[in-house]
Every structure is written in structure tokens, then in C-alpha cells.
Scaffold this active site. Structure first.
Site, PDB file in Angstrom:
ATOM      1  N   HIS A 122      -4.928 -14.151  11.026  1.00  0.00           N
ATOM      2  CA  HIS A 122      -4.244 -13.894   9.758  1.00  0.00           C
ATOM      3  C   HIS A 122      -4.484 -12.492   9.220  1.00  0.00           C
ATOM      4  O   HIS A 122      -3.557 -11.851   8.727  1.00  0.00           O
ATOM      5  CB  HIS A 122      -4.746 -14.934   8.756  1.00  0.00           C
ATOM      6  CG  HIS A 122      -4.118 -14.871   7.405  1.00  0.00           C
ATOM      7  ND1 HIS A 122      -2.764 -15.035   7.212  1.00  0.00           N
ATOM      8  CD2 HIS A 122      -4.652 -14.678   6.177  1.00  0.00           C
ATOM      9  CE1 HIS A 122      -2.497 -14.951   5.910  1.00  0.00           C
ATOM     10  NE2 HIS A 122      -3.616 -14.724   5.277  1.00  0.00           N
TER      11      HIS A 122
ATOM     12  N   GLU B 152      -8.086 -20.744  -5.200  1.00  0.00           N
ATOM     13  CA  GLU B 152      -8.123 -20.745  -3.737  1.00  0.00           C
ATOM     14  C   GLU B 152      -9.572 -20.792  -3.277  1.00  0.00           C
ATOM     15  O   GLU B 152     -10.495 -20.603  -4.089  1.00  0.00           O
ATOM     16  CB  GLU B 152      -7.397 -19.501  -3.176  1.00  0.00           C
ATOM     17  CG  GLU B 152      -5.882 -19.601  -3.331  1.00  0.00           C
ATOM     18  CD  GLU B 152      -5.124 -18.378  -2.841  1.00  0.00           C
ATOM     19  OE1 GLU B 152      -5.753 -17.390  -2.455  1.00  0.00           O
ATOM     20  OE2 GLU B 152      -3.886 -18.435  -2.863  1.00  0.00           O
TER      21      GLU B 152
ATOM     22  N   HIS C 186      -6.618 -17.908   9.424  1.00  0.00           N
ATOM     23  CA  HIS C 186      -6.254 -18.766   8.290  1.00  0.00           C
ATOM     24  C   HIS C 186      -6.338 -20.209   8.779  1.00  0.00           C
ATOM     25  O   HIS C 186      -5.806 -20.531   9.842  1.00  0.00           O
ATOM     26  CB  HIS C 186      -4.844 -18.429   7.806  1.00  0.00           C
ATOM     27  CG  HIS C 186      -4.552 -18.969   6.439  1.00  0.00           C
ATOM     28  ND1 HIS C 186      -4.454 -20.308   6.181  1.00  0.00           N
ATOM     29  CD2 HIS C 186      -4.361 -18.346   5.247  1.00  0.00           C
ATOM     30  CE1 HIS C 186      -4.204 -20.489   4.895  1.00  0.00           C
ATOM     31  NE2 HIS C 186      -4.153 -19.314   4.297  1.00  0.00           N
TER      32      HIS C 186
ATOM     33  N   ARG D 268     -12.710 -19.408   3.947  1.00  0.00           N
ATOM     34  CA  ARG D 268     -11.854 -19.646   5.120  1.00  0.00           C
ATOM     35  C   ARG D 268     -12.574 -19.748   6.442  1.00  0.00           C
ATOM     36  O   ARG D 268     -12.174 -20.506   7.322  1.00  0.00           O
ATOM     37  CB  ARG D 268     -10.884 -18.462   5.256  1.00  0.00           C
ATOM     38  CG  ARG D 268      -9.725 -18.661   4.393  1.00  0.00           C
ATOM     39  CD  ARG D 268      -8.746 -17.595   4.593  1.00  0.00           C
ATOM     40  NE  ARG D 268      -7.906 -17.704   3.421  1.00  0.00           N
ATOM     41  CZ  ARG D 268      -7.045 -16.818   3.060  1.00  0.00           C
ATOM     42  NH1 ARG D 268      -6.886 -15.727   3.776  1.00  0.00           N
ATOM     43  NH2 ARG D 268      -6.320 -17.002   1.998  1.00  0.00           N
TER      44      ARG D 268
ATOM     45  N   ARG E 120     -12.926 -11.991   4.199  1.00  0.00           N
ATOM     46  CA  ARG E 120     -12.182 -11.665   2.972  1.00  0.00           C
ATOM     47  C   ARG E 120     -12.006 -12.897   2.095  1.00  0.00           C
ATOM     48  O   ARG E 120     -11.602 -13.960   2.568  1.00  0.00           O
ATOM     49  CB  ARG E 120     -10.809 -11.104   3.329  1.00  0.00           C
ATOM     50  CG  ARG E 120      -9.909 -10.888   2.136  1.00  0.00           C
ATOM     51  CD  ARG E 120      -8.632 -10.230   2.547  1.00  0.00           C
ATOM     52  NE  ARG E 120      -7.783 -11.076   3.340  1.00  0.00           N
ATOM     53  CZ  ARG E 120      -6.819 -11.871   2.852  1.00  0.00           C
ATOM     54  NH1 ARG E 120      -6.600 -11.938   1.550  1.00  0.00           N
ATOM     55  NH2 ARG E 120      -6.082 -12.596   3.668  1.00  0.00           N
TER      56      ARG E 120
ATOM     57  N   ALA F  62       0.834  -1.209   0.000  1.00  0.00           N
ATOM     58  CA  ALA F  62       0.000   0.000   0.000  1.00  0.00           C
ATOM     59  C   ALA F  62       0.871   1.262   0.000  1.00  0.00           C
ATOM     60  O   ALA F  62       0.679   2.157  -0.837  1.00  0.00           O
ATOM     61  CB  ALA F  62      -0.932  -0.010   1.207  1.00  0.00           C
TER      62      ALA F  62
HETATM   63  P1  FAD Z   1       2.196  -4.426   5.159  1.00  0.00           P
HETATM   64  O1  FAD Z   1       2.663  -5.102   3.958  1.00  0.00           O
HETATM   65  O2  FAD Z   1       2.086  -5.222   6.392  1.00  0.00           O
HETATM   66  O3  FAD Z   1       3.178  -3.203   5.439  1.00  0.00           O
HETATM   67  C1  FAD Z   1       3.072  -2.468   6.632  1.00  0.00           C
HETATM   68  C2  FAD Z   1       4.256  -1.549   6.723  1.00  0.00           C
HETATM   69  O4  FAD Z   1       4.063  -0.601   7.757  1.00  0.00           O
HETATM   70  C3  FAD Z   1       5.569  -2.255   7.030  1.00  0.00           C
HETATM   71  O5  FAD Z   1       6.569  -1.638   6.268  1.00  0.00           O
HETATM   72  C4  FAD Z   1       5.772  -1.944   8.514  1.00  0.00           C
HETATM   73  O6  FAD Z   1       7.110  -1.976   8.930  1.00  0.00           O
HETATM   74  C5  FAD Z   1       5.229  -0.536   8.566  1.00  0.00           C
HETATM   75  N1  FAD Z   1       4.808  -0.087   9.898  1.00  0.00           N
HETATM   76  C6  FAD Z   1       3.924  -0.661  10.741  1.00  0.00           C
HETATM   77  N2  FAD Z   1       3.806   0.097  11.858  1.00  0.00           N
HETATM   78  C7  FAD Z   1       4.621   1.169  11.695  1.00  0.00           C
HETATM   79  C8  FAD Z   1       4.944   2.296  12.487  1.00  0.00           C
HETATM   80  N3  FAD Z   1       4.397   2.498  13.699  1.00  0.00           N
HETATM   81  N4  FAD Z   1       5.817   3.192  11.994  1.00  0.00           N
HETATM   82  C9  FAD Z   1       6.410   3.016  10.781  1.00  0.00           C
HETATM   83  N5  FAD Z   1       6.156   1.951   9.995  1.00  0.00           N
HETATM   84  C10 FAD Z   1       5.260   1.057  10.445  1.00  0.00           C
HETATM   85  N6  FAD Z   1      -2.924 -11.437   0.872  1.00  0.00           N
HETATM   86  C11 FAD Z   1      -3.205 -11.744  -0.412  1.00  0.00           C
HETATM   87  O7  FAD Z   1      -3.957 -11.027  -1.078  1.00  0.00           O
HETATM   88  N7  FAD Z   1      -2.631 -12.846  -0.983  1.00  0.00           N
HETATM   89  C12 FAD Z   1      -1.788 -13.681  -0.313  1.00  0.00           C
HETATM   90  O8  FAD Z   1      -1.288 -14.637  -0.870  1.00  0.00           O
HETATM   91  C13 FAD Z   1      -1.511 -13.384   1.043  1.00  0.00           C
HETATM   92  N8  FAD Z   1      -0.703 -14.192   1.772  1.00  0.00           N
HETATM   93  C14 FAD Z   1      -0.369 -13.833   3.036  1.00  0.00           C
HETATM   94  C15 FAD Z   1       0.525 -14.619   3.756  1.00  0.00           C
HETATM   95  C16 FAD Z   1       0.946 -14.240   5.017  1.00  0.00           C
HETATM   96  C17 FAD Z   1       1.923 -15.087   5.773  1.00  0.00           C
HETATM   97  C18 FAD Z   1       0.428 -13.047   5.596  1.00  0.00           C
HETATM   98  C19 FAD Z   1       0.866 -12.619   6.953  1.00  0.00           C
HETATM   99  C20 FAD Z   1      -0.489 -12.273   4.894  1.00  0.00           C
HETATM  100  C21 FAD Z   1      -0.899 -12.654   3.623  1.00  0.00           C
HETATM  101  N9  FAD Z   1      -1.804 -11.889   2.892  1.00  0.00           N
HETATM  102  C22 FAD Z   1      -2.093 -12.219   1.592  1.00  0.00           C
HETATM  103  C23 FAD Z   1      -2.291 -10.611   3.414  1.00  0.00           C
HETATM  104  C24 FAD Z   1      -1.446  -9.479   2.787  1.00  0.00           C
HETATM  105  O9  FAD Z   1      -0.112  -9.893   2.702  1.00  0.00           O
HETATM  106  C25 FAD Z   1      -1.512  -8.203   3.581  1.00  0.00           C
HETATM  107  O10 FAD Z   1      -2.840  -7.894   3.922  1.00  0.00           O
HETATM  108  C26 FAD Z   1      -0.939  -7.050   2.776  1.00  0.00           C
HETATM  109  O11 FAD Z   1       0.347  -7.379   2.347  1.00  0.00           O
HETATM  110  C27 FAD Z   1      -0.918  -5.789   3.606  1.00  0.00           C
HETATM  111  O12 FAD Z   1      -0.179  -4.819   2.916  1.00  0.00           O
HETATM  112  P2  FAD Z   1       0.008  -3.405   3.577  1.00  0.00           P
HETATM  113  O13 FAD Z   1       0.837  -2.593   2.632  1.00  0.00           O
HETATM  114  O14 FAD Z   1      -1.294  -2.870   4.002  1.00  0.00           O
HETATM  115  O15 FAD Z   1       0.805  -3.697   4.929  1.00  0.00           O
HETATM  116  C1  SIN Z   2      -2.520 -17.966   1.349  1.00  0.00           C
HETATM  117  O1  SIN Z   2      -1.586 -18.102   0.581  1.00  0.00           O
HETATM  118  O2  SIN Z   2      -3.225 -18.875   1.774  1.00  0.00           O
HETATM  119  C2  SIN Z   2      -2.839 -16.592   1.821  1.00  0.00           C
HETATM  120  C3  SIN Z   2      -3.751 -15.978   0.872  1.00  0.00           C
HETATM  121  C4  SIN Z   2      -4.433 -14.791   1.473  1.00  0.00           C
HETATM  122  O3  SIN Z   2      -4.306 -14.503   2.658  1.00  0.00           O
HETATM  123  O4  SIN Z   2      -5.161 -14.141   0.723  1.00  0.00           O
END
Ligand code: FAD
Ligand code: SIN
Length: 525
Positions: free
Chosen positions: A334, A111, A227, A273, A369, A13
Site C-alpha cells: 500500500h 482509524e 494494507h 496496520r 505509518r 504534493a
Molecule cells: P501521488 O498522488 O501518487 O502523485 C504522483 C504523481 O506523479 C502522479 O501525478 C503521477 O502521474 C506522477 N508521476 C509518477 N511518475 C512520473 C514520471 N516518471 N513522470 C511524470 N509524472 C510522474 N493516505 C492518507 O493519508 N489517507 C488515505 O485515506 C489514503 N488512502 C489511500 C488509498 C489508496 C487506494 C491508496 C493507493 C493510497 C492511499 N493513501 C492514503 C496514501 C496517499 O494517497 C498517498 O501516499 C499520497 O496521495 C501520495 O501523494 P503524492 O502527491 O506523493 O503522490
Molecule cells: C484507508 O482508507 O484505509 C487508507 C488510509 C491510509 O492509507 O492512510
């Protein structure tokens, strides 16, 4: 320090927003650890987009709405699925190496809850590939500065407008301010609120805590997705076993070998899920076993190693050869379907403050979700937030439509007496995570929720007092935010007197049709 734009978080994001605003001014991307450390980096299964010949945005929308159990915001979900294919190809243009078919087209996996193959993936490390691609693009783009090891503590609000953030340099302990015209919360989720989670250590809900304290409206926090399949092993932190494993034919069995999912849902292992996680929970309670098993031993061993290299090698480290033996698995927290309320342009209720990705509530996920819609949500709404922030920043902020499930909840006030010299932040963190796991988990009861609320309110008041009495540290900030998220989840869970999607309460097992389309809103007091 002063910039035109400030993104808090360097996951999908924050980086997508930064890349889209960079031609309009200076951008800082703040991140509390090193730049790649994020939930994004660990995403396995992939990113959903209706690009298959047999697919359409209408079909993707339908699957999203079904998974969301009547609570999706249809307009937001439509924006999501219509923009999906274009933005996946944007990632490809930036250099993302996704798996391809022999004819060169993108290979599409399946999925749970998807009626078509539509999961674009890079083996089982899709998130790593996306994060790598976006970081390289950010490095090549003028005007983007990534500030590592800077932890955002609280938003600065002046005259009701968000103007910046207070920051802790986690390497030196220095405190300072960063100001900007537009600020994006992209701090990700709050999985660390639970004892067992698939999320990395950074996922402490900092953005949610900050937004609540600043007076933003928060929505649907009761909908925490568990999850169904994380590795069960005494030495392993909850490592995810991707849903794509079930998409490729993985079968869930009890320890005695019995395949139980057809007893719960005709879609069996590929049910959404919430259904699979609850079924596993029920089987574990029935048998007293510590885990169930995910079996892919009937698949070709070479295929397994090629399609799931991360899972294969990680399990092997723990002595499990997944080509020969079933994988012990348990559900774990998750994903947060709720978050800081936003409109279709990522705007929060506070002027100049945007939120995107897992920290945000856009309405697309409703009560549950659909797999792989989360990376997509972050991409789509971060681009829209960037467009808004660069052209229409001064518009008055939006407000959510009124909901019949609304609470007015102030952030915790400090307790009157604490012994801050004896205050143990780690012990407080552990206690909150245990309470959440035991009392606010997959299957809830009103009594357990009320007990949790009471215990959490006391702990949060102590934490607030200790926080104010001492200089902020990484630990104290994170524990304060974990406590905030725990309260938001528990209060929201008590406010929704029905079972729907991920929120399952034994006292109210039915879904109440009259509550469809009503998110749970938490207003500041
Ligand atoms: P994030 O990618 O979590 O980034 C958050 C950022 O904010 C990081 O850089 C962190 O260091 C920073 N941050 C946090 N707090 C602070 C602070 N106080 N000050 C400064 N920086 C801060 N979703 C899918 O659609 N498909 C998938 O296959 C999938 N697989 C997943 C597998 C796993 C193991 C996990 C945990 C999640 C998965 N998800 C998946 C969910 C998805 O990865 C996340 O919802 C998504 O990546 C979130 O992106 P984001 O940019 O919002 O946050
Ligand atoms: C997974 O690979 O099962 C995670 C997918 C997701 O959280 O959307």
C-alpha cells in the site's frame, strides 16, 4: 523548455508545491498520465489532523510515534502534527467539501492506531475531493502550467546541481529536456513493485529510481506498508476497503466466523496496520484459506451506503452487497514509508532538488505509518519545500546524521550480453513483482531475501542493458524504476537485522533497542 519551478507529479504534493511557489515565478507541473491520475485521487479514509475538542497535537504526535515503533524523526513528526489543522483548513478554504456534523463542524472518523477521532474525510473518496480542489485552484492560479502525458526519465545534474529533467512525450515518443531553478520530485509511491497492491498503475517508483541514479541518499526502503484489507475477488484488481470501515466498527472474521483480532492485540481491529496485516497473514497460513472477511452487516444499511458509497457500489459490481454479507479481504502492498531522504524543508542531498509526498523520506512515519498521515505529510512538507525554494534555494544541501545502518549501493550496471530484440518488458515487470510478493513480503526470512537480491540483481542488469540499447518507452522506463525500487527495498531489508514495525524477519524476531532512531541509509557509490 525552461521554468522557474518544476514539480514532477500532479498529486497532492506536486500541486501544493505549485500553488505555493506560483507567486514567485513560472511553474510547470509534469504528469505522466492525465492530471488527476495519482495515488491521491484514490485515497479513501481521509486526512488526519488534531482538530477535535478532545484532541491536541501532542496526542497526535504520541500516536504517530507509537505507530512508528521507535523510528520516527521526532522533529519531523512534530512539524507534521502542529501544521495539520491549519493546512486542513487551507484545503477547506480552497473549496474542499469534507463531511460535516449537524452543527457544521468537520466530522471526524477513527482509524487504526489513533487514540482520538481525527480523520477528516469526504465519505470514502477523500482523495478525489482533495485532488479536485487542488486542480481547480491550480487552474485559477496564474503562472501554473500542467503538462500531461510527459514522463520524466532521468534528472539532469550539472556540476553536482539538479538543473532539470529528461522527458518523454508519451503520446508522440519525442524526447526533450525541461530545465528549472528548483525541481520537486512528487512522483508518489512504488506499490506496483508488488504483485498485489492497492496502488494504481502510475505507482512505479519513478522518482526513487531517478533520485538513486542521480546520487541522492535514500532511506528506510524496507518499511513497506501492507494494507490489511483489499478486496479479494478473482475479477477485481486489489481494490481498497478503507480502514475507516474498521473505524466504524467493522469486524475481521475467519471463514468459519471466528473473530481473531482480539487474540493478537487488545486494540483488536483498530491495532496499527502492521499488526493487523501480520495477523491476517498468520490466519491465512494457519487455515489455508485464500482470504478473511470484514463484516459490517451489523451496521445500519443506510449508514453504510452514505458513509462508504464508493466501497458499497464497487463491491456490488462484483456481486457483494456489503450491507448483507461480509467482504472477502486480503492484505496488499500500500505505502512506502521510506524514500528519497529529505530534511525538514523537503530538501534532498542534491542541490536544487526537493522531494515531497510518498516519494520522500521525511522521517515522520518511522517503521510504520499511522493511517491518514500520508496526505497530511505531503501537504505540510510541500508547503515548506515551496517556502525554502522561493527564499533560500542557494543554501548548501543538507546531509543526514550518520546511521549505523548504512549501505553504499550503486545503481545497476548493464549486463554484458542480452538479446534486446527478444527483450520482453512486461515479462520482466511480472517477474520482479512475483519475486517481491513471494520473498520480500509481510513476513521475511534472510534466505528468501538473499534469493530475491540475487535474482533481482541479475534481472536489473539485463534491464539496464536493454534500456540503454533501445529508445525509452513508457514500459522500459517504468520497468527500470520498478527494478530499482525492488533492489532498494531488498538491500535495505537485508541490512536491518531486527524486526521493527513493518519489517518482520523470522530470523530476527526481536526489536533491538539500540537500533531505535537509526534509519537505513543508502548512499550512492
Ligand atoms: P501521488 O498522488 O501518487 O502523485 C504522483 C504523481 O506523479 C502522479 O501525478 C503521477 O502521474 C506522477 N508521476 C509518477 N511518475 C512520473 C514520471 N516518471 N513522470 C511524470 N509524472 C510522474 N493516505 C492518507 O493519508 N489517507 C488515505 O485515506 C489514503 N488512502 C489511500 C488509498 C489508496 C487506494 C491508496 C493507493 C493510497 C492511499 N493513501 C492514503 C496514501 C496517499 O494517497 C498517498 O501516499 C499520497 O496521495 C501520495 O501523494 P503524492 O502527491 O506523493 O503522490
Ligand atoms: C484507508 O482508507 O484505509 C487508507 C488510509 C491510509 O492509507 O492512510
Amino acid at each position: 523548455m525552461e521554468y522557474d519551478f518544476l514539480a514532477l507529479g500532479s498529486g497532492i504534493a506536486g500541486l501544493t508545491f505549485a500553488l505555493n511557489v506560483a507567486s514567485h515565478g513560472s511553474v510547470a507541473v509534469l504528469t505522466k498520465k492525465q492530471r488527476s491520475e495519482s495515488n491521491t485521487n484514490y485515497a479513501q479514509g481521509g486526512i488526519a489532523a488534531a482538530i477535535g475538542a478532545d484532541d491536541s497535537w501532542e496526542q497526535h504526535l504520541q500516536d504517530t510515534l507509537v505507530a512508528g515503533a521507535g523510528l520516527c524523526d521526532r522533529d519531523a513528526a512534530e512539524v507534521l502534527v502542529k501544521n495539520g489543522p491549519r493546512l486542513v483548513y487551507w484545503l477547506v478554504e480552497l473549496g474542499a467539501q469534507f463531511d460535516r456534523n449537524p452543527d457544521g463542524s468537520l466530522a471526524l472518523g477513527r482509524e487504526g492506531g489513533h487514540s482520538r477521532n481525527r480523520i477528516v474525510h469526504a465519505a470514502d473518496h477523500t482523495g478525489y475531493e482533495i485532488e479536485r480542489t487542488l486542480l481547480i485552484a491550480a487552474r485559477k492560479t496564474p503562472h501554473i502550467t500542467i503538462l500531461e502525458h510527459y514522463q520524466a526519465l532521468d534528472l539532469i545534474i550539472e556540476g553536482g546541481v539538479c538543473v532539470g529533467v529528461q522527458v518523454l512525450d508519451t503520446l508522440t515518443g519525442d524526447l526533450f529536456e525541461i530545465r528549472a531553478k528548483a525541481i520537486l520530485l512528487a512522483t508518489g509511491g512504488c506499490g506496483q513493485v508488488y504483485l498485489h497492491t492497492s496502488n494504481p498503475l502510475i505507482a512505479t517508483g519513478d522518482g526513487l529510481g531517478m533520485a538513486w541514479r542521480a546520487g541522492a541518499v535514500i532511506a528506510n526502503m524496507e518499511f513497506i506498508q501492507f494494507h490489511p484489507t483489499t478486496l479479494y475477488h478473482t475479477d477485481a484488481p486489489s481494490f481498497l476497503i478503507s480502514e475507516a470501515v474498521r473505524g466504524e466498527g467493522g469486524i475481521l472474521r475467519r471463514a468459519d466466523g471466528y473473530r481473531f483480532m482480539p487474540d493478537y492485540d487488545p486494540r483488536a481491529e483498530l491495532a496499527p496496520r502492521d499488526i493487523v496485516a501480520r495477523a491476517i497473514d498468520a490466519e491465512l497460513k494457519k487455515t489455508g484459506d485464500p482470504c478473511v472477511y470484514l463484516d459490517i452487516t451489523h451496521l445500519d444499511a443506510e449508514f453504510i451506503k452514505r458513509r462508504f458509497p464508493t466501497i458499497y457500489h464497487t463491491c456490488l459490481q462484483y456481486g457483494i452487497d456489503i450491507t448483507r454479507e461480509p467482504i472477502p479481504v486480503v492484505p496488499a502492498a500500500h505505502y512506502a514509508c521510506g524514500g528519497v531522504w529529505t530534511d525538514l524543508n523537503g530538501r534532498t542531498t542534491i542541490p536544487h532538488l526537493y522531494a515531497c509526498g510518498e516519494v520522500a523520506y521525511t522521517g515522520v512515519h518511522g517503521a510504520n505509518r499511522l493511517a491518514s498521515n500520508s496526505l497530511l505529510e505531503a501537504l505540510v512538507f510541500a508547503e515548506r519545500a515551496a517556502q525554502h525554494a522561493t527564499t533560500r534555494l542557494e543554501e548548501p544541501p543538507p546531509q543526514p546524521k550518520p546511521s549505523c545502518i548504512a549501505l553504499s549501493l550503486p545503481p545497476p550496471a548493464p549486463a554484458s550480453q542480452i538479446d534486446e530484440s527478444a527483450f520482453n518488458w512486461d515479462a520482466q515487470r511480472l517477474q520482479i513483482r512475483k519475486i517481491m510478493q513471494k520473498k520480500v513480503g509481510i513476513v521475511r526470512t534472510v534466505q528468501r531475501l538473499q534469493e530475491a537480491r540475487c535474482e533481482l540483481e541479475q534481472i536489473a542488469a539485463q534491464i539496464e542493458a536493454a534500456y540503454r540499447a533501445t529508445s525509452p518507452t513508457v514500459e522500459s522506463c517504468e520497468v527500470r524504476n520498478i527494478a530499482a525500487c525492488a533492489l532498494l527495498i531488498t538491500h535495505s531489508a537485508l541490512a536491518r537485522r531486527e524486526s521493527r514495525g513493518l519489517h518482520y524477519v523470522l530470523d530476527y524476531p526481536e526489536t533491538r533497542p539500540e537500533l531505535a532512531a537509526y534509519p537505513t541509509l543508502i548512499y550512492p557509490r
